[in-house]
Design an enzyme around this catalytic site. Structure first.
Site, PDB file in Angstrom:
ATOM      1  N   ASN A 202       0.849  -1.182   0.000  1.00  0.00           N
ATOM      2  CA  ASN A 202       0.000   0.000   0.000  1.00  0.00           C
ATOM      3  C   ASN A 202       0.891   1.242   0.000  1.00  0.00           C
ATOM      4  O   ASN A 202       2.127   1.138   0.034  1.00  0.00           O
ATOM      5  CB  ASN A 202      -0.997  -0.033   1.171  1.00  0.00           C
ATOM      6  CG  ASN A 202      -0.323   0.042   2.530  1.00  0.00           C
ATOM      7  OD1 ASN A 202       0.812   0.496   2.659  1.00  0.00           O
ATOM      8  ND2 ASN A 202      -1.019  -0.415   3.559  1.00  0.00           N
ATOM      9  N   THR A 234      -1.615  -0.555  -3.872  1.00  0.00           N
ATOM     10  CA  THR A 234      -3.028  -0.343  -3.552  1.00  0.00           C
ATOM     11  C   THR A 234      -3.198   1.054  -2.972  1.00  0.00           C
ATOM     12  O   THR A 234      -2.365   1.520  -2.195  1.00  0.00           O
ATOM     13  CB  THR A 234      -3.550  -1.418  -2.567  1.00  0.00           C
ATOM     14  OG1 THR A 234      -2.774  -1.370  -1.366  1.00  0.00           O
ATOM     15  CG2 THR A 234      -3.470  -2.806  -3.162  1.00  0.00           C
ATOM     16  N   GLY A 239      -8.341   3.202  -5.514  1.00  0.00           N
ATOM     17  CA  GLY A 239      -8.158   2.061  -6.411  1.00  0.00           C
ATOM     18  C   GLY A 239      -6.794   1.416  -6.289  1.00  0.00           C
ATOM     19  O   GLY A 239      -6.244   1.310  -5.188  1.00  0.00           O
ATOM     20  N   ASP A 266      -5.942  -7.554   2.531  1.00  0.00           N
ATOM     21  CA  ASP A 266      -5.730  -9.005   2.439  1.00  0.00           C
ATOM     22  C   ASP A 266      -6.698  -9.627   1.425  1.00  0.00           C
ATOM     23  O   ASP A 266      -6.336 -10.525   0.660  1.00  0.00           O
ATOM     24  CB  ASP A 266      -5.930  -9.657   3.812  1.00  0.00           C
ATOM     25  CG  ASP A 266      -4.974  -9.082   4.850  1.00  0.00           C
ATOM     26  OD1 ASP A 266      -3.840  -8.734   4.483  1.00  0.00           O
ATOM     27  OD2 ASP A 266      -5.380  -8.973   6.029  1.00  0.00           O
ATOM     28  N   SER A 305     -15.181 -11.012   7.209  1.00  0.00           N
ATOM     29  CA  SER A 305     -15.652  -9.979   6.269  1.00  0.00           C
ATOM     30  C   SER A 305     -15.266 -10.296   4.825  1.00  0.00           C
ATOM     31  O   SER A 305     -15.641  -9.572   3.906  1.00  0.00           O
ATOM     32  CB  SER A 305     -15.071  -8.626   6.673  1.00  0.00           C
ATOM     33  OG  SER A 305     -13.667  -8.638   6.527  1.00  0.00           O
TER      34      SER A 305
HETATM   35  O1  RIB Z   1      -4.706  -7.016   7.828  1.00  0.00           O
HETATM   36  C1  RIB Z   1      -5.553  -7.202   8.924  1.00  0.00           C
HETATM   37  C2  RIB Z   1      -4.878  -8.082   9.962  1.00  0.00           C
HETATM   38  O2  RIB Z   1      -3.758  -7.417  10.475  1.00  0.00           O
HETATM   39  C3  RIB Z   1      -5.729  -8.421  11.152  1.00  0.00           C
HETATM   40  O3  RIB Z   1      -6.517  -9.560  10.956  1.00  0.00           O
HETATM   41  C4  RIB Z   1      -4.716  -8.550  12.277  1.00  0.00           C
HETATM   42  O4  RIB Z   1      -4.582  -9.832  12.794  1.00  0.00           O
HETATM   43  C5  RIB Z   1      -3.404  -8.025  11.710  1.00  0.00           C
HETATM   44  O5  RIB Z   1      -2.550  -9.040  11.402  1.00  0.00           O
END
Ligand code: RIB
Length: 317
Positions: A202, A234, A239, A266, A305
Site C-alpha cells: 500500500n 493499492t 483504487g 488481504d 468480512s
Molecule cells: O490485515 C488485517 C490483519 O492485520 C488483522 O486480521 C490482524 O490480525 C493483523 O494481522
C-alpha cells in the site's frame, strides 16, 4: 487449467502456458492471529483511557486472511504457519474455507494476536503480538520446497519470522515469489528483495520502502531497484495500480460506505493472486480484487468480512 509460467521474465503478464493435469498452487507462509476488536468513537490517545462501544473476537492475521481470500476466490492454497494450543480454532476455521492446513504446526508458544480499534468511520488501528508466528523456522520453509513445483506461487507478508530465509530459498528457483511487506518494519530493507517477482504494497509501505510520496514516484523507485519485478500499489479509496517494465495500469476503487477496513488489503491480495493464477490479464485481476475489497469493507471483522466468490460481481473491462 491455465498454469502461470515465469510471468515477468518474458512477455510479462500474459506469458502463460497450458497444462491439463496440474493445478497451480499457492503456498502462503503467513501469520494466524486471534483478533480482539474494539469498536470506539475515536482511537485512544496517549495518556487517555476510553471505553469501547463493543468487543468481538475474530479469526485473523494478514497471512490467514489472505489464505481465506485465496481459497474463496478459487485458488488451491496451502497455508504454512504456526499456532499455540489456544489457536486450534483458527486452523479449523481456515480449513473450512477450503485451504489446505496440513503445514500449520502447533507449539508451546501462545498463538499470535492483534488488538484492533475500529472507529466510527471504519478506520482501524492495530497492535500485533507475534507469539507462535515468530517461531516459524527454516524447517517450515523446507516443507514448501519439498512439495512446490515450478510455476507455483509462494506468498508471504511480514508478520512471521524467517521471511528472509523464505525469500532466499524460494526466490529465483522456478517458483513465483510474491511479497506483501505488511506490516512494514526497518528489517524489510535488509531482506533479499531482489528475489521477489511481485510486490503488493500500500502507499504507506511504498513510501517507507522508497522514501518517495507520490504513487508515480513510488512505482518508479521500485522499478528502478527491482527492474524484473512487477509492483501492485493499492491506493484504498483511489483504487490500485500495477507497473512493470512494460505495463502501467490504474483501476478505480468501487464507491461504498466502509464500516470496517480490516482485511480489505488481504482480500485484495487473495482475489488478485487467485485470478492471476488462472491466467487472467492484470487489469481484470485488479478490478476483481477492488470489487472483493469493496464487499469486505462493508462488513465487520477480518476473515468474517471476506466475501465468497459468488458474492463478488464479475468486472467489466
Ligand atoms: O490485515 C488485517 C490483519 O492485520 C488483522 O486480521 C490482524 O490480525 C493483523 O494481522
Amino acid at each position: 487449467m491455465w498454469r502461470v509460467g515465469k510471468l515477468f521474465s518474458k512477455n510479462v503478464s500474459v506469458n502463460r502456458f497450458r497444462v491439463d493435469d496440474l493445478a497451480m498452487k499457492v503456498f502462503n507462509f503467513g501469520s494466524l492471529n486471534i483478533d480482539h476488536v474494539y469498536s470506539v468513537e475515536k482511537f485512544v490517545q496517549p495518556g487517555e483511557t476510553i471505553a469501547s462501544l463493543e468487543y468481538q473476537q475474530f479469526c485473523g492475521g494478514k497471512g490467514c486472511n489472505q489464505s481465506f481470500a485465496l481459497a474463496y476466490a478459487g485458488a488451491d492454497v496451502t497455508h504454512v504457519g504456526r499456532i499455540g494450543s489456544d489457536g486450534a480454532w483458527l486452523k479449523t476455521r481456515l480449513a473450512e474455507s477450503g485451504a489446505d492446513v496440513s503445514l500449520i504446526s502447533a507449539g508451546s508458544e501462545p498463538t499470535g494476536h492483534a488488538i484492533i480499534q475500529v472507529s466510527r468511520d471504519g478506520e482501524n488501528s492495530i497492535i500485533i503480538f507475534g507469539g507462535a508466528n515468530q517461531a516459524l523456522n527454516e524447517v517450515d520453509v523446507d516443507h514448501i520446497l519439498k512439495v512446490a513445483e515450478a510455476g507455483d506461487f509462494v506468498l508471504t507478508q511480514n508478520e512471521t519470522s524467517c521471511v528472509d530465509v523464505l525469500l532466499n530459498k524460494t526466490g529465483k528457483n522456478g517458483l513465483f515469489v510474491i511479497f506483501n511487506p505488511a506490516p512494514m518494519t526497518g528489517s524489510v530493507r535488509d531482506y533479499p528483495l531482489d528475489k521477489v517477482d511481485l510486490f503488493i504494497l500500500n502507499e504507506s509501505e511504498g513510501k517507507s520502502l522508497t522514501e518517495k510520496s507520490a504513487s508515480d514516484e513510488i512505482l518508479d523507485a521500485m522499478l528502478q531497484r527491482y527492474p524484473n519485478s512487477g509492483v501492485v500499489l493499492t491506493l484504498g479509496e483511489r483504487g490500485a495500480r500495477y507497473r512493470d517494465k512494460k505495463l502501467d495500469i490504474s483501476v478505480p476503487a468501487e464507491k461504498v460506505d466502509a464500516i470496517d477496513t480490516t482485511a480489505a488489503g488481504d482480500t485484495f491480495i487473495g482475489y488478485f493472486l487467485a485470478e492471476l493464477g488462472k491466467g487472467s490479464e492484470i487489469e481484470y485481476c485488479l478490478r476483481l480484487a477492488c470489487k472483493a475489497s469493496a464487499v469486505c469493507v462493508q462488513r465487520a471483522g477480518a476473515t468474517d468480512s471476506i466475501p465468497k466468490r459468488n458474492e463478488v460481481l464479475y468486472p467489466t473491462i
